[in-house]
Design a protein around this motif. Sequence first.
Motif, PDB file in Angstrom:
ATOM      1  N   UNK A  79      52.847  44.208  19.531  1.00 51.17           N
ATOM      2  CA  UNK A  79      52.525  43.061  18.697  1.00 51.17           C
ATOM      3  C   UNK A  79      51.182  42.472  19.095  1.00 51.17           C
ATOM      4  N   UNK A  80      50.282  42.321  18.120  1.00 50.75           N
ATOM      5  CA  UNK A  80      48.914  41.902  18.421  1.00 50.75           C
ATOM      6  C   UNK A  80      48.852  40.508  19.009  1.00 50.75           C
ATOM      7  N   UNK A  81      49.654  39.583  18.477  1.00 52.27           N
ATOM      8  CA  UNK A  81      49.627  38.230  19.027  1.00 52.27           C
ATOM      9  C   UNK A  81      50.049  38.213  20.493  1.00 52.27           C
ATOM     10  N   UNK A  82      51.059  39.011  20.834  1.00 55.85           N
ATOM     11  CA  UNK A  82      51.532  39.059  22.222  1.00 55.85           C
ATOM     12  C   UNK A  82      50.479  39.722  23.111  1.00 55.85           C
ATOM     13  N   UNK A  83      49.848  40.780  22.624  1.00 53.34           N
ATOM     14  CA  UNK A  83      48.777  41.408  23.397  1.00 53.34           C
ATOM     15  C   UNK A  83      47.652  40.413  23.673  1.00 53.34           C
ATOM     16  N   UNK A  84      47.372  39.574  22.692  1.00 54.32           N
ATOM     17  CA  UNK A  84      46.334  38.553  22.854  1.00 54.32           C
ATOM     18  C   UNK A  84      46.716  37.573  23.970  1.00 54.32           C
ATOM     19  N   UNK A  85      47.980  37.146  23.974  1.00 52.35           N
ATOM     20  CA  UNK A  85      48.449  36.251  25.042  1.00 52.35           C
ATOM     21  C   UNK A  85      48.397  36.939  26.401  1.00 52.35           C
ATOM     22  N   UNK A  86      48.800  38.206  26.433  1.00 58.72           N
ATOM     23  CA  UNK A  86      48.767  38.938  27.696  1.00 58.72           C
ATOM     24  C   UNK A  86      47.350  39.053  28.229  1.00 58.72           C
ATOM     25  N   UNK A  87      46.392  39.252  27.333  1.00 66.06           N
ATOM     26  CA  UNK A  87      44.999  39.318  27.760  1.00 66.06           C
ATOM     27  C   UNK A  87      44.552  37.979  28.341  1.00 66.06           C
ATOM     28  N   UNK A 108      46.363  35.830  29.823  1.00 68.32           N
ATOM     29  CA  UNK A 108      47.026  35.657  31.117  1.00 68.32           C
ATOM     30  C   UNK A 108      46.600  36.716  32.127  1.00 68.32           C
ATOM     31  N   UNK A 109      45.617  37.535  31.758  1.00 67.77           N
ATOM     32  CA  UNK A 109      45.105  38.602  32.627  1.00 67.77           C
ATOM     33  C   UNK A 109      46.213  39.574  33.022  1.00 67.77           C
TER      34      UNK A 109
END
Length: 347
Positions: free
Chosen positions: A213-221, A223-224
């Motif tokens: 999921x792109x939104x989750x990947x964005x959050x993971x990025x 949060x490093x």
Amino acid sequence: MTDQPTYPPKPRPGDRIAIVSPGFAGPGAFPLPHELGLRRLREEYGLEPVEYPATRKLGATPAERAADLHAAFADPGVTAVMATLGGDDQITVVPHLDAELIRANPKPFFGYSDNTNLLDFLHRQGVVSYHGAAVMTQLGRPHAVHPLTDASLRAALFDGGAYELTEAADTSTVIGRWEDPATFAREPAAEPATGWHWHRPDRVVEGTSWGGNLEILHWMAAADRLRPAEQHAGGVLLLETSEELPGATEVFRMLRNLGERGLLRRFPAVLVARAMAWSFEHPHDATARARYRAEQRAAVLRALDAYAPDTMAVFDVDFGHTEPQLVLPYGGLIRVDGPARRITVTY
């Protein structure tokens, strides 16, 4: 991260499957699709669901949800693990996970959306998991599990080996409210699917899958939590968006951030899911749904043109927040054959 990912052993009919809520405890708020999904696991798939303390506990802490995952993976009597639903805060659960315990007890895990966090975590441990098939959504689908979903889920659960994905002839967008029993008595309305759209289909790419999921990947990025870009070289990127319906501009910006990390150009092929395009908050008609999907496709192409101009892309693939939903291996092999217009996964 290990060089050779491990495909965990498959469950067999009669085995126990752990049912967990690593994100939102959806069964505590909407029991009807959950109970339907559990019944189908028993009656149609021959598996015995096992719930854990936080499965239905609204407001369970990240530590409680992590404890459920540890119990599920450590239990020798459980042979697979499946999420009930997604959510929006699984990123807080990951720091509580015991990597050594999970590496020592690899099991097939099924989930998507917010479960992108856990799929990525398992990938880091060298464990292949499965993007798709949550209890409340695919197994709790009104009327019946979609035949394409059912076929791919059975192959992923029980069979293993190579499996060629099939394009859907139709797609459902509008699903009734989960608190209404009438929702589950009728087949969801469907409209013709437009098929897959191929971009630069001039090669064959076979590689390890990653994304979600792109939104989750964005959050993971933010949060490093992402691995160095070079570790993804040669892989197949999976991208899909959620029922929150991010606009085309936001989709481009999120992908631009991944591009600035040097990530997009590492993937010679990307699969982009058919966008959901409808929600109760945004009840788009058919024309608006088509426009939303076209605008999102253009946003992805804009990002690829800027950061990965040689990457092959396939749009409107049936995975993620789409109906039907095909289950994809996460960290496993996917072969994208552009000239033949075929996608084959290894379960």
